[in-house]
Write an enzyme that holds these catalytic residues in place. Structure first.
Site, PDB file in Angstrom:
ATOM      1  N   HIS A  79      53.747  12.521  79.942  1.00 52.49           N
ATOM      2  CA  HIS A  79      53.878  13.738  79.150  1.00 52.49           C
ATOM      3  C   HIS A  79      54.419  13.438  77.758  1.00 52.49           C
ATOM      4  CE1 HIS A  79      53.913  16.748  82.757  1.00 52.49           C
ATOM      5  NE2 HIS A  79      52.871  15.934  82.760  1.00 52.49           N
ATOM      6  N   GLU A  81      56.763  14.819  75.973  1.00 53.49           N
ATOM      7  CA  GLU A  81      58.223  14.760  75.897  1.00 53.49           C
ATOM      8  C   GLU A  81      58.730  13.409  76.411  1.00 53.49           C
ATOM      9  OE1 GLU A  81      57.185  18.866  77.763  1.00 53.49           O
ATOM     10  OE2 GLU A  81      56.271  16.886  77.601  1.00 53.49           O
ATOM     11  N   CYS A 107      57.798  20.646  81.751  1.00 60.70           N
ATOM     12  CA  CYS A 107      57.758  20.780  83.206  1.00 60.70           C
ATOM     13  C   CYS A 107      59.120  20.377  83.774  1.00 60.70           C
ATOM     14  CB  CYS A 107      56.649  19.887  83.785  1.00 60.70           C
ATOM     15  SG  CYS A 107      57.014  18.112  83.704  1.00 60.70           S
ATOM     16  N   CYS A 110      60.003  16.636  83.162  1.00 60.63           N
ATOM     17  CA  CYS A 110      60.424  16.429  81.770  1.00 60.63           C
ATOM     18  C   CYS A 110      61.797  17.047  81.526  1.00 60.63           C
ATOM     19  CB  CYS A 110      59.403  17.012  80.809  1.00 60.63           C
ATOM     20  SG  CYS A 110      57.877  16.046  80.728  1.00 60.63           S
TER      21      CYS A 110
END
Length: 155
Positions: A79, A81, A107, A110
């Protein structure tokens, strides 16, 4: 809304265009900032050395019928992040007390990484079907703000 919020969100959106995700609606970008200085950026894509879904011309999650917001671990992409925090770690940059600008709400995986990294504020533009991440941010006292709410605060 502060002009810096606008600039950093625009940058997150630009970084998101570098995504190697096969799905056009998952072009996610992130920018980590402290004291109005860019520390790192990240976008969602396959780990180094692996073919991306764009290169494979297929999405594993779509093939397996995995619903958005669930089973985050079944995906080739790291991801945005996560990539931004990983880049900070690789280059020895602390993200303690920084702000994360992200095109999409993080999410729950994360969120855990963001909390432990010491980031103190998250500003996101688009929602994501993961209420648990918001609950964790609240418990950890990490401020999470929807970008559109910043607009309404200053109108």
């Amino acid at each position: 809304m502060d002009k810096w919020d606008i600039r950093f969100m625009q940058l997150a959106e630009l970084v998101g265009t570098w995504s190697s995700c096969y799905k056009s609606d998952r072009q996610v970008g992130a920018v980590i900032v402290r004291d109005k200085r860019i520390l790192t950026t990240g976008y969602n894509g396959a780990p180094s050395g692996l073919l991306s879904c764009k290169e494979k011309e297929e999405c594993l999650r779509t093939q397996l019928g995995i619903k958005s917001g669930t089973r985050h671990e079944i995906c080739y992409a790291v991801h945005a992040e996560q990539n931004a925090i990983i880049q900070a770690a690789r280059t020895g940059i602390s993200v303690q007390n920084a702000i994360l600008y992200c095109t999409h709400q993080p999410c729950s995986i994360c969120a855990k990484i963001i909390i432990n990294s010491g980031i103190r504020r998250v500003i996101y533009k688009h929602g994501y079907p993961d209420d648990f991440s918001c609950k964790m941010f609240e418990e950890a006292q990490v401020e999470i703000v929807k970008y559109s709410d910043l607009e309404s605060d200053h109108t």
